[in-house]
Write a protein that holds these residues in place. Structure first.
Motif, PDB file in Angstrom:
ATOM      1  N   THR A   1       0.835  -1.204   0.000  1.00  0.00           N
ATOM      2  CA  THR A   1       0.000   0.000   0.000  1.00  0.00           C
ATOM      3  C   THR A   1       0.867   1.249   0.000  1.00  0.00           C
ATOM      4  O   THR A   1       0.625   2.187  -0.768  1.00  0.00           O
ATOM      5  CB  THR A   1      -0.926  -0.001   1.241  1.00  0.00           C
ATOM      6  OG1 THR A   1      -1.829  -1.103   1.156  1.00  0.00           O
ATOM      7  CG2 THR A   1      -1.727   1.298   1.313  1.00  0.00           C
ATOM      8  N   GLU A   2       1.885   1.259   0.839  1.00  0.00           N
ATOM      9  CA  GLU A   2       2.804   2.399   0.896  1.00  0.00           C
ATOM     10  C   GLU A   2       3.521   2.590  -0.442  1.00  0.00           C
ATOM     11  O   GLU A   2       3.667   3.719  -0.930  1.00  0.00           O
ATOM     12  CB  GLU A   2       3.827   2.180   2.009  1.00  0.00           C
ATOM     13  CG  GLU A   2       3.228   2.130   3.409  1.00  0.00           C
ATOM     14  CD  GLU A   2       4.201   1.628   4.462  1.00  0.00           C
ATOM     15  OE1 GLU A   2       3.850   1.664   5.656  1.00  0.00           O
ATOM     16  OE2 GLU A   2       5.309   1.179   4.089  1.00  0.00           O
TER      17      GLU A   2
ATOM     18  N   MET B   1      -8.167  -1.756   1.044  1.00  0.00           N
ATOM     19  CA  MET B   1      -8.534  -0.366   1.300  1.00  0.00           C
ATOM     20  C   MET B   1     -10.055  -0.223   1.404  1.00  0.00           C
ATOM     21  O   MET B   1     -10.585   0.385   2.333  1.00  0.00           O
ATOM     22  CB  MET B   1      -8.008   0.526   0.178  1.00  0.00           C
ATOM     23  CG  MET B   1      -8.459   1.979   0.253  1.00  0.00           C
ATOM     24  SD  MET B   1      -8.027   2.875  -1.259  1.00  0.00           S
ATOM     25  CE  MET B   1      -9.211   2.166  -2.423  1.00  0.00           C
TER      26      MET B   1
ATOM     27  N   ARG C   1     -11.648  -1.996   4.599  1.00  0.00           N
ATOM     28  CA  ARG C   1     -11.500  -1.259   5.857  1.00  0.00           C
ATOM     29  C   ARG C   1     -12.499  -0.095   5.928  1.00  0.00           C
ATOM     30  O   ARG C   1     -13.096   0.155   6.974  1.00  0.00           O
ATOM     31  CB  ARG C   1     -10.075  -0.756   5.981  1.00  0.00           C
ATOM     32  CG  ARG C   1      -9.059  -1.874   6.155  1.00  0.00           C
ATOM     33  CD  ARG C   1      -7.632  -1.360   6.129  1.00  0.00           C
ATOM     34  NE  ARG C   1      -7.340  -0.531   7.281  1.00  0.00           N
ATOM     35  CZ  ARG C   1      -6.225   0.170   7.430  1.00  0.00           C
ATOM     36  NH1 ARG C   1      -5.316   0.161   6.470  1.00  0.00           N
ATOM     37  NH2 ARG C   1      -6.019   0.886   8.513  1.00  0.00           N
TER      38      ARG C   1
ATOM     39  N   GLY D   1      -7.724  11.208   7.093  1.00  0.00           N
ATOM     40  CA  GLY D   1      -6.806  10.532   8.005  1.00  0.00           C
ATOM     41  C   GLY D   1      -5.838   9.584   7.323  1.00  0.00           C
ATOM     42  O   GLY D   1      -4.808   9.238   7.902  1.00  0.00           O
ATOM     43  N   ASP D   2      -6.170   9.146   6.115  1.00  0.00           N
ATOM     44  CA  ASP D   2      -5.297   8.208   5.413  1.00  0.00           C
ATOM     45  C   ASP D   2      -5.122   8.659   3.966  1.00  0.00           C
ATOM     46  O   ASP D   2      -5.890   8.259   3.084  1.00  0.00           O
ATOM     47  CB  ASP D   2      -5.891   6.798   5.458  1.00  0.00           C
ATOM     48  CG  ASP D   2      -4.951   5.755   4.866  1.00  0.00           C
ATOM     49  OD1 ASP D   2      -3.859   6.141   4.395  1.00  0.00           O
ATOM     50  OD2 ASP D   2      -5.307   4.563   4.869  1.00  0.00           O
TER      51      ASP D   2
ATOM     52  N   THR E   1      -3.281   7.745   1.711  1.00  0.00           N
ATOM     53  CA  THR E   1      -3.037   6.693   0.723  1.00  0.00           C
ATOM     54  C   THR E   1      -4.328   6.306   0.000  1.00  0.00           C
ATOM     55  O   THR E   1      -4.288   5.837  -1.139  1.00  0.00           O
ATOM     56  CB  THR E   1      -2.443   5.431   1.377  1.00  0.00           C
ATOM     57  OG1 THR E   1      -3.366   4.899   2.340  1.00  0.00           O
ATOM     58  CG2 THR E   1      -1.126   5.735   2.053  1.00  0.00           C
ATOM     59  N   ILE E   2      -5.481   6.513   0.636  1.00  0.00           N
ATOM     60  CA  ILE E   2      -6.748   6.167   0.006  1.00  0.00           C
ATOM     61  C   ILE E   2      -6.947   6.994  -1.260  1.00  0.00           C
ATOM     62  O   ILE E   2      -7.252   6.451  -2.341  1.00  0.00           O
ATOM     63  CB  ILE E   2      -7.925   6.385   0.975  1.00  0.00           C
ATOM     64  CG1 ILE E   2      -7.820   5.436   2.171  1.00  0.00           C
ATOM     65  CG2 ILE E   2      -9.260   6.170   0.259  1.00  0.00           C
ATOM     66  CD1 ILE E   2      -8.866   5.687   3.247  1.00  0.00           C
TER      67      ILE E   2
END
Length: 218
Positions: free
Chosen positions: A20-21, A65, A68, A100-101, A103-104
């Motif tokens: 993911t990163e 992703m 979650r 908050g994320d 990466t999404i």
């Protein structure tokens, strides 16, 4: 490199975290499987033991992703019997999750760049979205029966509306900040926009009686 770990589920999750990163930072083309494997202290062949190919790994990252996000949205929406509160919670959670994320948004932008090419290969994405739309439809129907929401609201359209309000703002906040000469990225600016997004959705969904109440309370 390490041998196969004794906890396959943990190893698989670690691979997904590192992948993911990698994909969020460099995209599908720029992401390197050997670099992901090295960060997990695995051989490249061992990573392929779990995911078979770079493409399947990317699809698994996208599915994780969405899984979650969907799990949290479902829990929030069903925690209250008040349809107005439930719908507001969904809007607020969507904004908070995207904020908050980061990466999404990066992963979504990456997959949209590919016109959904890899997500089409997923066996899970429709399974993840159908319950969400059913939950929204349930909230809207319950609100309609209670007299607080209008009849005949389309769950997919309402989802698209509040998701767009959250996603577009956050994905473009820095360029819009320059273009509009307006604070878009501070805590105060985010709070102001979220309040506006919630109010927009409520005005769209609420019955005439409830809209009158909203105007009076504004």
């Amino acid at each position: 490199m390490a041998r196969r770990h004794n906890d396959p589920a943990r190893t698989r999750e670690q691979i997904l975290i590192r992948a993911t990163e990698e994909f969020a930072r460099l995209g599908f083309e720029g992401g390197r499987v050997d670099r992901i494997a090295a960060r997990c202290n695995l051989s490249k062949n061992m990573l392929y033991y779990y995911f078979q190919s770079k493409e399947r790994l990317f699809v698994a990252v996208l599915e994780r992703m969405y899984e979650r996000m969907r799990d949290q949205q479902k829990d929030l929406a069903l925690r209250t019997s008040d349809p107005v509160v439930a719908l507001e919670q969904l809007v607020r959670h969507t904004f908070a999750a995207l904020r908050g994320d980061p990466t999404i948004i990066r992963l979504m932008n990456e997959e949209n760049k590919h016109k959904g090419r890899y997500l089409k290969k997923s066996q899970r994405v429709r399974e993840l979205y159908d319950p969400l739309l059913e939950t929204i439809a349930f909230i809207l129907e319950r609100g309609s029966k209670d007299g607080v929401f209008r009849k005949g609201l389309d769950a997919a359209l309402i989802y698209l509306t509040f998701c767009s309000l959250c996603y577009h703002y956050l994905s473009n906040q820095f360029t819009l900040e320059i273009a509009l000469g307006r604070d878009m990225s501070s805590e105060a600016a985010h709070s102001e926009w979220l309040a506006h997004a919630v109010e927009t959705i409520m005005r769209e969904c609420c019955s005439d009686t409830e809209r009158t109440s909203l105007r009076k309370s504004a």
